[in-house]
Design a protein around this motif. Structure first.
Motif, PDB file in Angstrom:
ATOM      1  N   ALA A 177       0.386   2.246 -10.885  1.00  0.00           N
ATOM      2  CA  ALA A 177       0.925   2.673 -12.177  1.00  0.00           C
ATOM      3  C   ALA A 177       2.192   1.881 -12.489  1.00  0.00           C
ATOM      4  O   ALA A 177       2.787   1.252 -11.606  1.00  0.00           O
ATOM      5  N   ALA A 178       2.609   1.923 -13.726  1.00  0.00           N
ATOM      6  CA  ALA A 178       3.855   1.248 -14.127  1.00  0.00           C
ATOM      7  C   ALA A 178       5.007   1.782 -13.282  1.00  0.00           C
ATOM      8  O   ALA A 178       5.140   2.990 -13.111  1.00  0.00           O
ATOM      9  N   PRO A 179       5.834   0.896 -12.742  1.00  0.00           N
ATOM     10  CA  PRO A 179       6.945   1.318 -11.876  1.00  0.00           C
ATOM     11  C   PRO A 179       8.157   1.807 -12.662  1.00  0.00           C
ATOM     12  O   PRO A 179       9.264   1.299 -12.507  1.00  0.00           O
ATOM     13  N   ASP A 180       7.928   2.809 -13.508  1.00  0.00           N
ATOM     14  CA  ASP A 180       8.999   3.265 -14.391  1.00  0.00           C
ATOM     15  C   ASP A 180       9.496   4.675 -14.087  1.00  0.00           C
ATOM     16  O   ASP A 180      10.360   5.196 -14.778  1.00  0.00           O
ATOM     17  N   GLY A 181       8.939   5.326 -13.053  1.00  0.00           N
ATOM     18  CA  GLY A 181       9.380   6.662 -12.685  1.00  0.00           C
ATOM     19  C   GLY A 181       8.731   7.775 -13.484  1.00  0.00           C
ATOM     20  O   GLY A 181       9.070   8.940 -13.298  1.00  0.00           O
ATOM     21  N   TYR A 182       7.791   7.444 -14.346  1.00  0.00           N
ATOM     22  CA  TYR A 182       7.141   8.481 -15.153  1.00  0.00           C
ATOM     23  C   TYR A 182       5.791   8.919 -14.592  1.00  0.00           C
ATOM     24  O   TYR A 182       5.179   9.841 -15.118  1.00  0.00           O
ATOM     25  N   THR A 183       5.340   8.273 -13.555  1.00  0.00           N
ATOM     26  CA  THR A 183       4.150   8.716 -12.829  1.00  0.00           C
ATOM     27  C   THR A 183       4.561   8.845 -11.373  1.00  0.00           C
ATOM     28  O   THR A 183       4.927   7.861 -10.735  1.00  0.00           O
ATOM     29  N   ILE A 184       4.542  10.081 -10.880  1.00  0.00           N
ATOM     30  CA  ILE A 184       4.912  10.347  -9.499  1.00  0.00           C
ATOM     31  C   ILE A 184       3.752  11.083  -8.834  1.00  0.00           C
ATOM     32  O   ILE A 184       2.833  11.540  -9.503  1.00  0.00           O
ATOM     33  N   ILE A 185       3.774  11.159  -7.515  1.00  0.00           N
ATOM     34  CA  ILE A 185       2.652  11.761  -6.804  1.00  0.00           C
ATOM     35  C   ILE A 185       3.156  12.687  -5.711  1.00  0.00           C
ATOM     36  O   ILE A 185       4.225  12.471  -5.142  1.00  0.00           O
ATOM     37  N   LEU A 186       2.382  13.699  -5.447  1.00  0.00           N
ATOM     38  CA  LEU A 186       2.655  14.585  -4.331  1.00  0.00           C
ATOM     39  C   LEU A 186       1.918  13.993  -3.133  1.00  0.00           C
ATOM     40  O   LEU A 186       0.710  14.126  -3.019  1.00  0.00           O
ATOM     41  N   GLY A 187       2.640  13.276  -2.299  1.00  0.00           N
ATOM     42  CA  GLY A 187       2.043  12.667  -1.125  1.00  0.00           C
ATOM     43  C   GLY A 187       1.929  13.684  -0.009  1.00  0.00           C
ATOM     44  O   GLY A 187       2.675  14.652   0.040  1.00  0.00           O
ATOM     45  N   TYR A 188       1.000  13.474   0.868  1.00  0.00           N
ATOM     46  CA  TYR A 188       0.839  14.360   2.025  1.00  0.00           C
ATOM     47  C   TYR A 188       0.238  13.558   3.166  1.00  0.00           C
ATOM     48  O   TYR A 188      -0.008  12.364   3.048  1.00  0.00           O
ATOM     49  N   THR A 189       0.035  14.187   4.282  1.00  0.00           N
ATOM     50  CA  THR A 189      -0.363  13.511   5.507  1.00  0.00           C
ATOM     51  C   THR A 189      -1.559  12.592   5.330  1.00  0.00           C
ATOM     52  O   THR A 189      -1.550  11.448   5.787  1.00  0.00           O
ATOM     53  N   SER A 190      -2.606  13.047   4.659  1.00  0.00           N
ATOM     54  CA  SER A 190      -3.818  12.226   4.518  1.00  0.00           C
ATOM     55  C   SER A 190      -3.613  11.006   3.633  1.00  0.00           C
ATOM     56  O   SER A 190      -4.242   9.978   3.844  1.00  0.00           O
ATOM     57  N   THR A 191      -2.739  11.104   2.641  1.00  0.00           N
ATOM     58  CA  THR A 191      -2.546   9.963   1.748  1.00  0.00           C
ATOM     59  C   THR A 191      -1.486   8.993   2.259  1.00  0.00           C
ATOM     60  O   THR A 191      -1.518   7.816   1.911  1.00  0.00           O
ATOM     61  N   LEU A 192      -0.558   9.473   3.074  1.00  0.00           N
ATOM     62  CA  LEU A 192       0.532   8.622   3.533  1.00  0.00           C
ATOM     63  C   LEU A 192       0.445   8.214   5.002  1.00  0.00           C
ATOM     64  O   LEU A 192       1.166   7.316   5.424  1.00  0.00           O
ATOM     65  N   ALA A 193      -0.440   8.854   5.771  1.00  0.00           N
ATOM     66  CA  ALA A 193      -0.503   8.538   7.205  1.00  0.00           C
ATOM     67  C   ALA A 193      -1.931   8.324   7.697  1.00  0.00           C
ATOM     68  O   ALA A 193      -2.307   7.204   8.026  1.00  0.00           O
ATOM     69  N   THR A 194      -2.724   9.382   7.747  1.00  0.00           N
ATOM     70  CA  THR A 194      -4.049   9.248   8.369  1.00  0.00           C
ATOM     71  C   THR A 194      -5.007   8.391   7.559  1.00  0.00           C
ATOM     72  O   THR A 194      -5.709   7.560   8.122  1.00  0.00           O
ATOM     73  N   GLY A 195      -5.044   8.566   6.242  1.00  0.00           N
ATOM     74  CA  GLY A 195      -5.942   7.758   5.406  1.00  0.00           C
ATOM     75  C   GLY A 195      -5.663   6.268   5.538  1.00  0.00           C
ATOM     76  O   GLY A 195      -6.557   5.485   5.851  1.00  0.00           O
ATOM     77  N   PRO A 196      -4.408   5.843   5.330  1.00  0.00           N
ATOM     78  CA  PRO A 196      -4.106   4.419   5.487  1.00  0.00           C
ATOM     79  C   PRO A 196      -4.347   3.895   6.909  1.00  0.00           C
ATOM     80  O   PRO A 196      -4.588   2.710   7.099  1.00  0.00           O
ATOM     81  N   SER A 197      -4.291   4.770   7.891  1.00  0.00           N
ATOM     82  CA  SER A 197      -4.543   4.351   9.273  1.00  0.00           C
ATOM     83  C   SER A 197      -6.028   4.250   9.592  1.00  0.00           C
ATOM     84  O   SER A 197      -6.429   3.456  10.439  1.00  0.00           O
ATOM     85  N   LEU A 198      -6.845   5.059   8.926  1.00  0.00           N
ATOM     86  CA  LEU A 198      -8.266   5.123   9.263  1.00  0.00           C
ATOM     87  C   LEU A 198      -9.171   4.313   8.335  1.00  0.00           C
ATOM     88  O   LEU A 198     -10.218   3.846   8.764  1.00  0.00           O
ATOM     89  N   PHE A 199      -8.797   4.193   7.067  1.00  0.00           N
ATOM     90  CA  PHE A 199      -9.589   3.381   6.157  1.00  0.00           C
ATOM     91  C   PHE A 199      -9.181   1.923   6.312  1.00  0.00           C
ATOM     92  O   PHE A 199      -8.005   1.622   6.511  1.00  0.00           O
TER      93      PHE A 199
END
Length: 190
Positions: free
Chosen positions: A83-105
């Motif tokens: 998304a545009a790096p303007d601070g108007y789109t943010i996300i609720l990150g959690y373990t699967s999106t920030l740790a396990t998913g990137p490690s396993l996919f």
């Protein structure tokens, strides 16, 4: 075991912090808080609980948007990373999106360390082992004994193959010496 569900609330996608500091009028329009999972689950509930407080603190509306696109949340997270790096789109990150998913996919399409900047932790939740109330097992030892005596594998429901819940069930089965059949649900709210 305590599992961090919401590793970084409202992680800003690739924000250029200097642009935000320079923008005295930020935020001057609504901010979209993306939940990359189905509505009604723990992350969705937590996001909606904090969005009102965030709106009040920022003086701007926070719009909560569920983007259940698959990959245990990684597909929706990839979309926010681009998304545009303007601070108007943010996300609720959690373990699967920030740790396990990137490690396993092989390639989730984003780098959690380079593409996001954490704002803060809003919650953590325990991982629970639950069984049907009429199952004749009242503790983990009895459950393992029951599972070992069965000719059929016990079914284990989890919200996705890269979630901590799934990985914990695999580890449990390995350590207990039992066979389980994984049932992948469409989220933690099913």
């Amino acid at each position: 075991m305590l599992v961090t569900i919401l590793a970084a609330v409202a992680t800003i996608a690739a924000v250029d912090a200097s642009r935000l500091v320079a923008a005295d009028d930020y935020p001057n329009r609504p901010i979209t808080l993306v939940i990359p999972l189905p509505p009604g689950g723990t992350n969705d509930i937590m996001a909606r609980a904090v969005s009102d407080k965030m709106s009040a603190a920022l003086g701007q509306q926070i719009l909560v948007e569920s983007r259940n696109m698959g990959g245990s949340g990684t597909a929706g997270t990839r979309q926010v990373a681009h998304a545009a790096p303007d601070g108007y789109t943010i996300i609720l990150g959690y373990t699967s999106t920030l740790a396990t998913g990137p490690s396993l996919f092989r390639d989730v399409g984003y780098n959690p360390r380079k593409d996001f900047a954490p704002i803060g932790l809003i919650a953590s939740a325990p991982a629970l082992l639950l069984v049907y109330k009429d199952l004749p097992a009242h503790n983990v030892g009895e459950l393992i004994a029951l599972m070992k005596s069965s000719k059929e594998p016990y079914q284990v429901a989890t919200p996705g193959s890269t979630t901590v819940n799934y990985l914990a069930s695999v580890l449990f089965a390995q350590q207990a010496g039992v066979t389980v059949e994984q049932i992948i649900e469409k989220g933690s709210n099913h």
